[in-house]
Motif scaffolding. Sequence first.
Motif, PDB file in Angstrom:
ATOM      1  N   THR A   1       0.830  -1.206   0.000  1.00 56.33           N
ATOM      2  CA  THR A   1       0.000   0.000   0.000  1.00 56.33           C
ATOM      3  C   THR A   1       0.864   1.256   0.000  1.00 56.33           C
ATOM      4  OG1 THR A   1      -1.735  -1.183   1.209  1.00 56.33           O
ATOM      5  CG2 THR A   1      -1.832   1.220   1.220  1.00 56.33           C
ATOM      6  N   GLY A   2       1.912   1.265   0.833  1.00 58.45           N
ATOM      7  CA  GLY A   2       2.786   2.429   0.887  1.00 58.45           C
ATOM      8  C   GLY A   2       3.524   2.674  -0.418  1.00 58.45           C
ATOM      9  N   VAL A   3       3.994   1.594  -1.047  1.00 55.26           N
ATOM     10  CA  VAL A   3       4.730   1.739  -2.309  1.00 55.26           C
ATOM     11  C   VAL A   3       3.840   2.335  -3.393  1.00 55.26           C
ATOM     12  CG1 VAL A   3       5.788   0.435  -4.194  1.00 55.26           C
ATOM     13  CG2 VAL A   3       6.443  -0.040  -1.837  1.00 55.26           C
ATOM     14  N   TRP A   4       2.619   1.823  -3.498  1.00 56.21           N
ATOM     15  CA  TRP A   4       1.735   2.338  -4.545  1.00 56.21           C
ATOM     16  C   TRP A   4       1.220   3.737  -4.218  1.00 56.21           C
ATOM     17  CZ3 TRP A   4       1.760   0.770  -9.252  1.00 56.21           C
ATOM     18  CH2 TRP A   4       2.141  -0.539  -9.539  1.00 56.21           C
ATOM     19  N   TRP A   5       1.153   4.079  -2.925  1.00 54.00           N
ATOM     20  CA  TRP A   5       0.822   5.462  -2.566  1.00 54.00           C
ATOM     21  C   TRP A   5       1.921   6.404  -3.049  1.00 54.00           C
ATOM     22  CZ3 TRP A   5      -2.650   8.893  -1.085  1.00 54.00           C
ATOM     23  CH2 TRP A   5      -2.222  10.082  -0.492  1.00 54.00           C
ATOM     24  N   LEU A   6       3.172   6.022  -2.797  1.00 50.56           N
ATOM     25  CA  LEU A   6       4.288   6.850  -3.261  1.00 50.56           C
ATOM     26  C   LEU A   6       4.339   6.897  -4.786  1.00 50.56           C
ATOM     27  CD1 LEU A   6       7.069   5.705  -0.754  1.00 50.56           C
ATOM     28  CD2 LEU A   6       5.723   7.819  -0.700  1.00 50.56           C
ATOM     29  N   ALA A   7       4.048   5.757  -5.435  1.00 51.32           N
ATOM     30  CA  ALA A   7       4.052   5.736  -6.898  1.00 51.32           C
ATOM     31  C   ALA A   7       2.973   6.656  -7.456  1.00 51.32           C
ATOM     32  CB  ALA A   7       3.848   4.307  -7.400  1.00 51.32           C
ATOM     33  N   GLY A   8       1.793   6.628  -6.836  1.00 47.02           N
ATOM     34  CA  GLY A   8       0.718   7.508  -7.289  1.00 47.02           C
ATOM     35  C   GLY A   8       1.065   8.971  -7.109  1.00 47.02           C
ATOM     36  N   ARG A   9       1.677   9.294  -5.950  1.00 46.35           N
ATOM     37  CA  ARG A   9       2.078  10.682  -5.724  1.00 46.35           C
ATOM     38  C   ARG A   9       3.152  11.119  -6.711  1.00 46.35           C
ATOM     39  NH1 ARG A   9       1.073  13.012  -0.779  1.00 46.35           N
ATOM     40  NH2 ARG A   9       1.971  14.839  -1.812  1.00 46.35           N
ATOM     41  N   ALA A  10       4.101  10.224  -6.989  1.00 45.65           N
ATOM     42  CA  ALA A  10       5.176  10.567  -7.922  1.00 45.65           C
ATOM     43  C   ALA A  10       4.628  10.807  -9.326  1.00 45.65           C
ATOM     44  CB  ALA A  10       6.221   9.453  -7.937  1.00 45.65           C
ATOM     45  N   LEU A  11       3.732   9.920  -9.768  1.00 49.59           N
ATOM     46  CA  LEU A  11       3.154  10.089 -11.105  1.00 49.59           C
ATOM     47  C   LEU A  11       2.311  11.349 -11.175  1.00 49.59           C
ATOM     48  CD1 LEU A  11       2.898   8.860 -13.884  1.00 49.59           C
ATOM     49  CD2 LEU A  11       0.951   7.520 -13.073  1.00 49.59           C
ATOM     50  N   ASP A  12       1.604  11.643 -10.099  1.00 47.52           N
ATOM     51  CA  ASP A  12       0.830  12.881 -10.037  1.00 47.52           C
ATOM     52  C   ASP A  12       1.744  14.092 -10.207  1.00 47.52           C
ATOM     53  OD1 ASP A  12      -0.105  15.239  -8.089  1.00 47.52           O
ATOM     54  OD2 ASP A  12      -1.908  14.247  -8.841  1.00 47.52           O
ATOM     55  N   GLY A  13       2.889  14.064  -9.520  1.00 45.75           N
ATOM     56  CA  GLY A  13       3.817  15.183  -9.631  1.00 45.75           C
ATOM     57  C   GLY A  13       4.415  15.322 -11.022  1.00 45.75           C
TER      58      GLY A  13
ATOM     59  N   GLN B   1      -6.249  17.908 -13.435  1.00 41.32           N
ATOM     60  CA  GLN B   1      -7.295  16.903 -13.254  1.00 41.32           C
ATOM     61  C   GLN B   1      -6.821  15.526 -13.713  1.00 41.32           C
ATOM     62  OE1 GLN B   1     -10.648  18.526 -15.381  1.00 41.32           O
ATOM     63  NE2 GLN B   1     -11.316  19.786 -13.648  1.00 41.32           N
ATOM     64  N   VAL B   2      -6.131  15.490 -14.845  1.00 39.55           N
ATOM     65  CA  VAL B   2      -5.578  14.221 -15.327  1.00 39.55           C
ATOM     66  C   VAL B   2      -4.555  13.680 -14.331  1.00 39.55           C
ATOM     67  CG1 VAL B   2      -4.182  13.151 -17.132  1.00 39.55           C
ATOM     68  CG2 VAL B   2      -6.022  14.723 -17.748  1.00 39.55           C
ATOM     69  N   ALA B   3      -3.728  14.566 -13.773  1.00 37.35           N
ATOM     70  CA  ALA B   3      -2.718  14.140 -12.800  1.00 37.35           C
ATOM     71  C   ALA B   3      -3.374  13.548 -11.558  1.00 37.35           C
ATOM     72  CB  ALA B   3      -1.834  15.328 -12.416  1.00 37.35           C
ATOM     73  N   THR B   4      -4.415  14.212 -11.063  1.00 39.73           N
ATOM     74  CA  THR B   4      -5.106  13.711  -9.869  1.00 39.73           C
ATOM     75  C   THR B   4      -5.741  12.352 -10.127  1.00 39.73           C
ATOM     76  OG1 THR B   4      -5.560  15.968  -9.116  1.00 39.73           O
ATOM     77  CG2 THR B   4      -6.916  14.203  -8.196  1.00 39.73           C
ATOM     78  N   MET B   5      -6.436  12.216 -11.247  1.00 41.40           N
ATOM     79  CA  MET B   5      -7.108  10.961 -11.556  1.00 41.40           C
ATOM     80  C   MET B   5      -6.103   9.833 -11.800  1.00 41.40           C
ATOM     81  SD  MET B   5      -9.968   9.476 -11.756  1.00 41.40           S
ATOM     82  CE  MET B   5     -11.014  10.948 -11.708  1.00 41.40           C
ATOM     83  N   THR B   6      -5.026  10.143 -12.515  1.00 43.95           N
ATOM     84  CA  THR B   6      -4.023   9.115 -12.799  1.00 43.95           C
ATOM     85  C   THR B   6      -3.331   8.651 -11.520  1.00 43.95           C
ATOM     86  OG1 THR B   6      -3.643  10.096 -14.983  1.00 43.95           O
ATOM     87  CG2 THR B   6      -1.975   8.575 -14.149  1.00 43.95           C
ATOM     88  N   GLY B   7      -2.953   9.604 -10.671  1.00 43.72           N
ATOM     89  CA  GLY B   7      -2.320   9.235  -9.409  1.00 43.72           C
ATOM     90  C   GLY B   7      -3.239   8.421  -8.523  1.00 43.72           C
ATOM     91  N   LEU B   8      -4.521   8.793  -8.489  1.00 46.74           N
ATOM     92  CA  LEU B   8      -5.484   8.056  -7.665  1.00 46.74           C
ATOM     93  C   LEU B   8      -5.676   6.633  -8.174  1.00 46.74           C
ATOM     94  CD1 LEU B   8      -7.538   8.092  -5.362  1.00 46.74           C
ATOM     95  CD2 LEU B   8      -9.229   8.978  -6.971  1.00 46.74           C
ATOM     96  N   LEU B   9      -5.818   6.473  -9.486  1.00 49.87           N
ATOM     97  CA  LEU B   9      -6.001   5.135 -10.048  1.00 49.87           C
ATOM     98  C   LEU B   9      -4.743   4.290  -9.892  1.00 49.87           C
ATOM     99  CD1 LEU B   9      -8.005   5.946 -13.311  1.00 49.87           C
ATOM    100  CD2 LEU B   9      -8.868   4.990 -11.166  1.00 49.87           C
ATOM    101  N   THR B  10      -3.581   4.921 -10.025  1.00 50.32           N
ATOM    102  CA  THR B  10      -2.328   4.189  -9.835  1.00 50.32           C
ATOM    103  C   THR B  10      -2.242   3.613  -8.429  1.00 50.32           C
ATOM    104  OG1 THR B  10      -1.201   5.609 -11.448  1.00 50.32           O
ATOM    105  CG2 THR B  10       0.186   4.394  -9.895  1.00 50.32           C
ATOM    106  N   PHE B  11      -2.753   4.345  -7.459  1.00 50.30           N
ATOM    107  CA  PHE B  11      -2.757   3.858  -6.079  1.00 50.30           C
ATOM    108  C   PHE B  11      -3.911   2.891  -5.823  1.00 50.30           C
ATOM    109  CE2 PHE B  11      -4.843   4.566  -1.939  1.00 50.30           C
ATOM    110  CZ  PHE B  11      -3.905   3.956  -1.108  1.00 50.30           C
ATOM    111  N   ALA B  12      -5.098   3.229  -6.307  1.00 51.11           N
ATOM    112  CA  ALA B  12      -6.301   2.497  -5.904  1.00 51.11           C
ATOM    113  C   ALA B  12      -6.386   1.107  -6.523  1.00 51.11           C
ATOM    114  CB  ALA B  12      -7.548   3.308  -6.276  1.00 51.11           C
ATOM    115  N   ILE B  13      -6.023   0.962  -7.793  1.00 53.52           N
ATOM    116  CA  ILE B  13      -6.223  -0.333  -8.460  1.00 53.52           C
ATOM    117  C   ILE B  13      -5.360  -1.431  -7.847  1.00 53.52           C
ATOM    118  CG2 ILE B  13      -5.943  -1.553 -10.652  1.00 53.52           C
ATOM    119  CD1 ILE B  13      -6.875   0.969 -12.070  1.00 53.52           C
ATOM    120  N   PRO B  14      -4.036  -1.259  -7.711  1.00 49.70           N
ATOM    121  CA  PRO B  14      -3.244  -2.341  -7.094  1.00 49.70           C
ATOM    122  C   PRO B  14      -3.632  -2.613  -5.646  1.00 49.70           C
ATOM    123  CG  PRO B  14      -1.831  -0.770  -8.233  1.00 49.70           C
ATOM    124  CD  PRO B  14      -3.178  -0.147  -8.140  1.00 49.70           C
TER     125      PRO B  14
END
Length: 218
Positions: free
Chosen positions: A25-37, A104-117
């Motif tokens: 969970t932590g890894v994908w949270w960081l991955a989502g934040r990184a992709l969002d950035g 908006q794309v950044a927020t949605m992409t980061g959220l999906l990157t975290f939420a799906i895995p």
Amino acid sequence: MALYARPSWQLTRQVTTDVFVVVWTGVWWLAGRALDGVIRGLASPSRAIQDAAGSMQDGFEEAARSVETVPLAGPTLRKPFDAAASGLQQVWQSAHDQVVGIEQVATMTGLLTFAIPVAIILALWLPVRIRFIRNSRATARFISTQPNLELLALRALATQPFHRLAQVSNDPLAAWRDGDEQVIDALAELELRRNGLRRPRVARLPDPPAIEGRTQPS
């Protein structure tokens, strides 16, 4: 009720799995934040255009207000500045819309990157943990007052792997039918261990004090 099994390989698997879920969970949270950035960084040129257009628009509007004070020719002199400010307003709005869209794309992409895995791993892990806790709670009710060892032993016969049953007895089912207390205790202990429970200690009543015999008079 117990959250974990008693010390055993089952406990090791449970703790390892729980730690893995937390790390996952932590890894994908960081991955989502990184992709969002990273995606938000793509909006930097549009932000620069927006800031520049806003500054230039303010300058032309200030110039328009200044030339308007010229007697007679003020309104005429102001028109080119107003037209330039209006054009810059359109540029600013276009850049602003691009920034909003990218964010908006950044927020949605980061959220999906975290939420799906995380949703996938929770769908696999959570039912197992809930089932263990429910079984532990149900088993605890049978031993809360007077342990029902025969029922626990029967449950062990139905759930324990054959190699563990063979360690208890060569024919544990026949021993259970015959009421072999030693085998029943061992099977019940297997079931309690599987559910992370211990057999409650039954308080032993103290022996009554000895009554000294009275000597009958002769």
